[in-house]
Design an enzyme around this catalytic site. Structure first.
Site, PDB file in Angstrom:
ATOM      1  N   HIS A   1      24.384  48.398  34.943  1.00 23.71           N
ATOM      2  CA  HIS A   1      25.317  48.299  35.673  1.00 23.71           C
ATOM      3  C   HIS A   1      25.146  46.488  36.347  1.00 23.71           C
ATOM      4  O   HIS A   1      26.306  45.824  36.362  1.00 23.71           O
ATOM      5  CB  HIS A   1      25.238  48.640  37.318  1.00 23.71           C
ATOM      6  CG  HIS A   1      25.651  50.677  36.400  1.00 23.71           C
ATOM      7  ND1 HIS A   1      26.848  50.965  35.958  1.00 23.71           N
ATOM      8  CD2 HIS A   1      24.706  50.750  35.671  1.00 23.71           C
ATOM      9  CE1 HIS A   1      26.713  52.175  36.189  1.00 23.71           C
ATOM     10  NE2 HIS A   1      25.632  52.089  35.119  1.00 23.71           N
TER      11      HIS A   1
ATOM     12  N   HIS B   1      29.943  55.612  33.353  1.00 23.25           N
ATOM     13  CA  HIS B   1      29.986  56.307  32.239  1.00 23.25           C
ATOM     14  C   HIS B   1      30.936  57.390  30.916  1.00 23.25           C
ATOM     15  O   HIS B   1      30.756  57.915  32.199  1.00 23.25           O
ATOM     16  CB  HIS B   1      28.163  56.868  32.737  1.00 23.25           C
ATOM     17  CG  HIS B   1      26.643  55.512  33.319  1.00 23.25           C
ATOM     18  ND1 HIS B   1      26.361  55.715  31.804  1.00 23.25           N
ATOM     19  CD2 HIS B   1      26.829  55.521  34.314  1.00 23.25           C
ATOM     20  CE1 HIS B   1      25.468  54.857  31.885  1.00 23.25           C
ATOM     21  NE2 HIS B   1      25.492  54.821  33.994  1.00 23.25           N
TER      22      HIS B   1
HETATM   23 ZN   LIG Z   1      22.414  53.995  37.866  1.00 20.70          ZN
END
Ligand SMILES: [Zn+2]
Length: 228
Positions: free
Chosen positions: A59, A173
């Site tokens: 991320h 995700h």
């Molecule tokens: Zn994570």
């Protein structure tokens, strides 16, 4: 306000939020800087800042690269471990980039410093958006790695669950089909879970993202928002 959904790595999402009047843009969860730069170029956008949901490499790995390329680039996050962090945000803090407004929401659970971002545009008919990282997924939630179950529950139901129902949910995700398979085990008779799962499987077969959903939809099939 335009949100570009950018699929990277195995199943991660990176996002570019663009103010279409000025082409100023804010990136969310830059895992792969090269890929983000391609999109910025293609969209003819000017990068104003990075919002990072949490410090995990998938991320935040691109933050350092981009900070070198854009000296003075603002990098926001709720955790000192976020790479190249320049602004440690507080709960409820509001930021503004051209006509894009951001409210920072601290949502501990997956990590202790996880932040989500509620985003809306001035004078726009578009629904607001929430960038939920690894806290709220479509049909599921993130694994509790650093927080407690109580913290995660609070982050999901009190912090994210109280946002306007029309809010679009952009998560970290692509786990939708697998989440909904679990949801179906929890609620085998929930027709909305079955419908959304069938749809998600089709999307998966075609390799097309399932984001965004809406918060209203999540309340129909996401078991972690249906526990109360
Ligand atoms: Zn994570």
């Amino acid at each position: 306000m335009k949100v570009k959904v950018i699929s990277v790595l195995e199943d991660n999402y990176m996002y570019l939020i663009i103010d279409e009047n000025t082409q100023h843009a804010v990136a969310v969860d830059v895992a792969v800087s090269k890929r983000l730069l391609e999109i910025i170029r293609k969209e003819d956008a000017t990068l104003r800042a990075i919002l990072t949901t949490h410090h995990h490499w998938d991320h935040a790995r691109g933050n350092e690269d981009l900070s070198k390329l854009y000296p003075g680039l603002e990098v926001y996050g709720g955790d000192e471990r976020v790479g190249a962090l320049t602004h440690h945000v507080t709960h409820g803090e509001e930021l503004k980039f051209s006509s894009i407004n951001v409210r920072c929401l601290l949502t501990p659970g997956h990590t202790s410093g996880h932040a989500c971002y509620f985003v809306w545009e001035d004078d726009s008919p578009d629904a607001p958006a929430a960038f939920t990282g690894d806290t709220l997924f479509i049909g599921g939630c993130g694994r509790i790695l650093e927080g407690t179950a109580e913290q995660m529950y609070n982050s999901l139901t009190e912090v994210l669950g109280t946002l306007p129902k029309e809010t679009k949910v952009f998560c970290g995700h692509e786990y939708t089909a697998r989440n909904l398979k679990f949801a179906l085990k929890v609620e085998p008779k929930n027709e909305l879970v079955k419908e959304k799962l069938a749809w998600a499987k089709l999307r998966e077969d075609e390799d097309v993202p399932t984001v965004p959903s809406t918060l209203a939809e999540e309340f129909f099939y996401n078991p972690f928002l249906r526990v109360s």
